[in-house]
Design a protein around this motif. Sequence first.
Motif, PDB file in Angstrom:
ATOM      1  N   ALA A   1      73.313  -8.983-121.007  1.00  0.00           N
ATOM      2  CA  ALA A   1      73.490 -10.068-121.736  1.00  0.00           C
ATOM      3  C   ALA A   1      74.698 -10.734-120.322  1.00  0.00           C
ATOM      4  CB  ALA A   1      74.502  -9.377-122.148  1.00  0.00           C
ATOM      5  N   ILE A   2      74.615  -9.722-119.721  1.00  0.00           N
ATOM      6  CA  ILE A   2      75.888  -9.919-118.876  1.00  0.00           C
ATOM      7  C   ILE A   2      74.805 -11.194-117.467  1.00  0.00           C
ATOM      8  CG2 ILE A   2      75.658  -8.365-116.591  1.00  0.00           C
ATOM      9  CD1 ILE A   2      78.975  -9.455-117.536  1.00  0.00           C
ATOM     10  N   LYS A   3      73.708 -10.901-117.310  1.00  0.00           N
ATOM     11  CA  LYS A   3      72.697 -11.864-116.417  1.00  0.00           C
ATOM     12  C   LYS A   3      73.404 -13.184-116.550  1.00  0.00           C
ATOM     13  CE  LYS A   3      69.272  -8.289-116.059  1.00  0.00           C
ATOM     14  NZ  LYS A   3      68.664  -7.615-116.658  1.00  0.00           N
ATOM     15  N   ASN A   4      73.155 -13.450-117.857  1.00  0.00           N
ATOM     16  CA  ASN A   4      73.824 -14.664-118.340  1.00  0.00           C
ATOM     17  C   ASN A   4      74.763 -15.364-117.940  1.00  0.00           C
ATOM     18  OD1 ASN A   4      70.933 -14.996-119.250  1.00  0.00           O
ATOM     19  ND2 ASN A   4      71.780 -14.644-121.081  1.00  0.00           N
ATOM     20  N   THR A   5      75.752 -14.905-117.167  1.00  0.00           N
ATOM     21  CA  THR A   5      77.341 -15.539-117.631  1.00  0.00           C
ATOM     22  C   THR A   5      77.681 -16.069-116.030  1.00  0.00           C
ATOM     23  OG1 THR A   5      78.088 -13.094-116.539  1.00  0.00           O
ATOM     24  CG2 THR A   5      77.928 -13.302-119.082  1.00  0.00           C
ATOM     25  N   THR A   6      78.302 -17.123-116.703  1.00  0.00           N
ATOM     26  CA  THR A   6      78.546 -17.455-114.910  1.00  0.00           C
ATOM     27  C   THR A   6      79.096 -16.766-113.927  1.00  0.00           C
ATOM     28  OG1 THR A   6      79.492 -19.507-113.771  1.00  0.00           O
ATOM     29  CG2 THR A   6      81.057 -18.156-115.964  1.00  0.00           C
ATOM     30  N   TRP A   7      80.408 -15.371-114.361  1.00  0.00           N
ATOM     31  CA  TRP A   7      80.403 -14.149-113.613  1.00  0.00           C
ATOM     32  C   TRP A   7      78.816 -14.215-112.202  1.00  0.00           C
ATOM     33  CZ3 TRP A   7      81.773 -11.877-118.344  1.00  0.00           C
ATOM     34  CH2 TRP A   7      83.161 -12.274-119.350  1.00  0.00           C
ATOM     35  N   ALA A   8      78.099 -14.206-113.080  1.00  0.00           N
ATOM     36  CA  ALA A   8      77.073 -13.423-112.456  1.00  0.00           C
ATOM     37  C   ALA A   8      76.366 -14.222-111.985  1.00  0.00           C
ATOM     38  CB  ALA A   8      75.740 -12.579-113.240  1.00  0.00           C
TER      39      ALA A   8
ATOM     40  N   THR B   1      87.553 -26.550-100.257  1.00  0.00           N
ATOM     41  CA  THR B   1      86.345 -26.433-101.741  1.00  0.00           C
ATOM     42  C   THR B   1      85.281 -25.157-101.563  1.00  0.00           C
ATOM     43  OG1 THR B   1      85.706 -28.174-101.271  1.00  0.00           O
ATOM     44  CG2 THR B   1      84.210 -27.873-102.525  1.00  0.00           C
ATOM     45  N   PRO B   2      84.924 -24.333-102.809  1.00  0.00           N
ATOM     46  CA  PRO B   2      83.847 -22.997-102.982  1.00  0.00           C
ATOM     47  C   PRO B   2      82.054 -23.724-102.561  1.00  0.00           C
ATOM     48  CG  PRO B   2      86.092 -23.449-104.108  1.00  0.00           C
ATOM     49  CD  PRO B   2      86.025 -24.527-103.711  1.00  0.00           C
ATOM     50  N   ALA B   3      81.647 -22.274-102.654  1.00  0.00           N
ATOM     51  CA  ALA B   3      79.989 -23.200-102.987  1.00  0.00           C
ATOM     52  C   ALA B   3      79.617 -22.859-104.029  1.00  0.00           C
ATOM     53  CB  ALA B   3      79.667 -22.963-101.801  1.00  0.00           C
ATOM     54  N   TYR B   4      80.696 -22.048-105.276  1.00  0.00           N
ATOM     55  CA  TYR B   4      80.140 -22.036-106.741  1.00  0.00           C
ATOM     56  C   TYR B   4      80.625 -22.257-107.561  1.00  0.00           C
ATOM     57  CZ  TYR B   4      84.406 -18.927-105.755  1.00  0.00           C
ATOM     58  OH  TYR B   4      85.867 -18.724-105.419  1.00  0.00           O
ATOM     59  N   ASP B   5      80.893 -21.926-108.563  1.00  0.00           N
ATOM     60  CA  ASP B   5      81.077 -22.775-109.989  1.00  0.00           C
ATOM     61  C   ASP B   5      82.644 -22.352-109.992  1.00  0.00           C
ATOM     62  OD1 ASP B   5      78.848 -23.471-110.581  1.00  0.00           O
ATOM     63  OD2 ASP B   5      78.147 -22.346-112.181  1.00  0.00           O
ATOM     64  N   ALA B   6      83.054 -22.732-110.812  1.00  0.00           N
ATOM     65  CA  ALA B   6      84.863 -22.940-110.917  1.00  0.00           C
ATOM     66  C   ALA B   6      84.845 -21.536-111.787  1.00  0.00           C
ATOM     67  CB  ALA B   6      84.941 -24.121-111.540  1.00  0.00           C
ATOM     68  N   THR B   7      84.207 -21.327-112.632  1.00  0.00           N
ATOM     69  CA  THR B   7      84.448 -19.687-113.598  1.00  0.00           C
ATOM     70  C   THR B   7      84.045 -18.773-113.316  1.00  0.00           C
ATOM     71  OG1 THR B   7      82.494 -20.673-115.531  1.00  0.00           O
ATOM     72  CG2 THR B   7      85.618 -21.402-115.620  1.00  0.00           C
TER      73      THR B   7
ATOM     74  N   ASN C   1      78.481 -21.722-121.946  1.00  0.00           N
ATOM     75  CA  ASN C   1      78.973 -23.182-122.392  1.00  0.00           C
ATOM     76  C   ASN C   1      79.260 -23.966-121.225  1.00  0.00           C
ATOM     77  OD1 ASN C   1      80.214 -25.025-123.649  1.00  0.00           O
ATOM     78  ND2 ASN C   1      81.006 -24.407-125.500  1.00  0.00           N
ATOM     79  N   LYS C   2      77.368 -24.887-121.283  1.00  0.00           N
ATOM     80  CA  LYS C   2      77.794 -25.217-120.296  1.00  0.00           C
ATOM     81  C   LYS C   2      78.296 -26.922-119.909  1.00  0.00           C
ATOM     82  CE  LYS C   2      74.040 -23.630-118.801  1.00  0.00           C
ATOM     83  NZ  LYS C   2      74.151 -22.077-117.593  1.00  0.00           N
ATOM     84  N   PHE C   3      78.959 -27.229-121.324  1.00  0.00           N
ATOM     85  CA  PHE C   3      79.379 -28.158-121.155  1.00  0.00           C
ATOM     86  C   PHE C   3      80.886 -28.173-120.909  1.00  0.00           C
ATOM     87  CE2 PHE C   3      82.945 -30.467-123.456  1.00  0.00           C
ATOM     88  CZ  PHE C   3      82.752 -31.454-123.053  1.00  0.00           C
ATOM     89  N   MET C   4      81.898 -26.764-120.777  1.00  0.00           N
ATOM     90  CA  MET C   4      82.760 -26.151-120.747  1.00  0.00           C
ATOM     91  C   MET C   4      82.977 -26.457-119.236  1.00  0.00           C
ATOM     92  SD  MET C   4      85.237 -26.424-122.807  1.00  0.00           S
ATOM     93  CE  MET C   4      85.198 -27.207-124.450  1.00  0.00           C
ATOM     94  N   GLN C   5      81.306 -25.411-118.870  1.00  0.00           N
ATOM     95  CA  GLN C   5      81.325 -25.992-117.400  1.00  0.00           C
ATOM     96  C   GLN C   5      81.563 -26.798-116.813  1.00  0.00           C
ATOM     97  OE1 GLN C   5      77.983 -23.139-116.314  1.00  0.00           O
ATOM     98  NE2 GLN C   5      78.555 -21.119-117.487  1.00  0.00           N
ATOM     99  N   ARG C   6      80.639 -27.791-117.184  1.00  0.00           N
ATOM    100  CA  ARG C   6      80.994 -28.934-116.460  1.00  0.00           C
ATOM    101  C   ARG C   6      81.974 -29.226-116.308  1.00  0.00           C
ATOM    102  NH1 ARG C   6      75.829 -29.248-117.839  1.00  0.00           N
ATOM    103  NH2 ARG C   6      76.859 -30.836-120.763  1.00  0.00           N
TER     104      ARG C   6
ATOM    105  N   SER D   1      87.153 -19.949-121.771  1.00  0.00           N
ATOM    106  CA  SER D   1      86.124 -18.306-121.674  1.00  0.00           C
ATOM    107  C   SER D   1      84.775 -18.903-122.381  1.00  0.00           C
ATOM    108  CB  SER D   1      86.948 -17.511-122.938  1.00  0.00           C
ATOM    109  OG  SER D   1      87.710 -16.735-123.047  1.00  0.00           O
ATOM    110  N   ALA D   2      84.651 -19.955-123.195  1.00  0.00           N
ATOM    111  CA  ALA D   2      83.331 -20.068-123.102  1.00  0.00           C
ATOM    112  C   ALA D   2      82.736 -20.605-122.585  1.00  0.00           C
ATOM    113  CB  ALA D   2      83.518 -21.129-124.486  1.00  0.00           C
ATOM    114  N   ALA D   3      83.524 -21.058-121.353  1.00  0.00           N
ATOM    115  CA  ALA D   3      83.041 -21.341-120.249  1.00  0.00           C
ATOM    116  C   ALA D   3      82.398 -20.425-119.461  1.00  0.00           C
ATOM    117  CB  ALA D   3      83.642 -22.647-119.296  1.00  0.00           C
ATOM    118  N   THR D   4      82.762 -19.294-119.017  1.00  0.00           N
ATOM    119  CA  THR D   4      82.221 -18.135-118.349  1.00  0.00           C
ATOM    120  C   THR D   4      80.541 -17.416-118.991  1.00  0.00           C
ATOM    121  OG1 THR D   4      83.413 -16.177-120.001  1.00  0.00           O
ATOM    122  CG2 THR D   4      84.389 -16.986-117.246  1.00  0.00           C
ATOM    123  N   VAL D   5      80.403 -17.586-119.834  1.00  0.00           N
ATOM    124  CA  VAL D   5      79.204 -17.146-121.003  1.00  0.00           C
ATOM    125  C   VAL D   5      78.467 -18.026-121.296  1.00  0.00           C
ATOM    126  CG1 VAL D   5      81.059 -14.562-121.509  1.00  0.00           C
ATOM    127  CG2 VAL D   5      81.405 -16.496-122.944  1.00  0.00           C
TER     128      VAL D   5
END
Length: 502
Positions: free
Chosen positions: A454-461, A296-302, A267-272, A261-265
């Motif tokens: 805030a949603i603009k800063n999430t990895t979903w967006a 292989t997707p062309a987008y971030d994992a989360t 947390n860059k370390f968790m995203q990596r 969850s942290a990665a999606t909102v």
Amino acid sequence: MTTSEAHETATNSAPWAQSGRQPSIAIIGAGMSGIAAVVKLQKAGYTDVTVYEKTDKVGGTWRENTYPGLSCDVPSRWYSFYFALKGDWPHRYSYGADIQAYLEQVAEDFGVTQKVTFNTAVTELTYDAPCWHLVTSDGKQEIFDVVISATGILHQPNYPDIDGLDSFQGACFHTARWNHASELKGQRVGIIGTGSTACQIVGAITDQVSEMHVFQRTPHWLSPLPQIAYSTGWNRLLSAFPFMQRLAYHYYCRLMVHTFSAATVGNKFMQRLINKTCVKHLKDNVPDPALRARLTPAYDATCKRLIFCSDFYPAISRSNAHLITDGIAQIEAEGIRTVDGKLHELDALILATGFNAAAFVLPARVTGENGVDLETQWDGAPRAHRAVALPGFPNFWMVEGPTGPVGNLSLIAISEHQVDYIVSMLDHMKAEGLAAIAAKQTAYDDYNAAMGEAIKNTTWATGGCTSWYFDKSGVPNLYPWKPLHYLKSMRNPDYSEYHLIK
Ligand code: NAP
């Protein structure tokens, strides 16, 4: 007083909180949210509860989905009601049948089943202050003081809009409407979609079918699922010491919240870390570099809802599996024709194409104050105040409503918190003798504007993908802050955000 007497009273007398009687409460849906609602309302002393369930069983999504390989990628010890923890879950990640059995057992043990009117869908809800008039699929009309929508998020299958879908001559069904009479063993099977559901199915049946054709529109990232079967000894220990069940619940809650969850909102370390884990998972399990490239997707994992599945890559690497990445041109009697002109001949076709995530309580027709129609108000982009309330819809509450924290979380835990919030509202109505509570338009607007920013800063967006999280407004319909923040903010309602109507 019987339920119908109470409903009669609701029409003829003062609002429940002023006359000292029990509120009559309708709950729509007997899935995990509906079960949580009944149990917690009863515990708080609200016993005049009627649950309307469109089918013949409790369980919601776990009753509806019966496809092979069905399991939950949220750990069992957290994917449980906190009021009914279970020491003897067979696996770390439960299979669908075990969750369904658990939900049925909880419904029995806590007196939920007897509150349910089965095989009865709610088709219309109309607010006539201070009550809700409810119409069911059998044409009956009832009146309630309070309505709780517990209809779930993903319950309306999304059938793909592909030319010729009806012309296919073999068995063809959506994953949430699995046709168990259709024998897939030894058949040429096609599956459209590569989301969580498709991955579980492909992982479960590819070794039994003669050919598995997987039609992929967009590749998805997959994280491994560290499944284990719990030993009898370990489960005996947890059953004997309930505090260990609570410890395990909190352990898995913190683990998921602080990692995925942290990665999606933000947390860059968790995203990596998650990106790396997914890349490694793909590399270790798909030896063919050409196949790996197409997976292989062309987008971030989360960015999309992360899939946890260890069976898909080995299955798609088998010699009888075919990954088809050319677009689908049309469906024909014999199979699927792709845009390169090739016909992929099939005996059966599975539609793993997901759900209409903007439905919630719809297609029931919900009419609030001044004749406002909910479907028109939402217009394909459902919003709510704190995911539970709506301006203009007094005493109408949603569990797992729009803009709640969803992601890779335990929806059971979220439902429980939302029900606690609703119970607090009822207690407040009782204490203050209120006729109704409704979200203020200003509070709703402010809340949703803040979410929109805030949603603009999430990895979903920002992660470079599209997914079922996006609605007609073009942004993901999710809670953009840390889930623990949501749970904390739901502990005590802030009544300045609500019209308190005497
Ligand atoms: P999904 O994630 O929405 O995936 C649907 C798939 O169908 C995607 O691959 C999508 O491609 C594809 N698709 C849709 N329309 C298509 C079309 N017209 N032509 C070609 N491809 C099409 O649906 P899902 O797999 O059923 O999962 C839905 C959600 O249920 C999950 O995200 C998860 O929240 C939940 N779920 C949870 C578990 C669990 O273990 N807890 C298990 C299963 C499902 P695109 O990616 O290109 O859109």
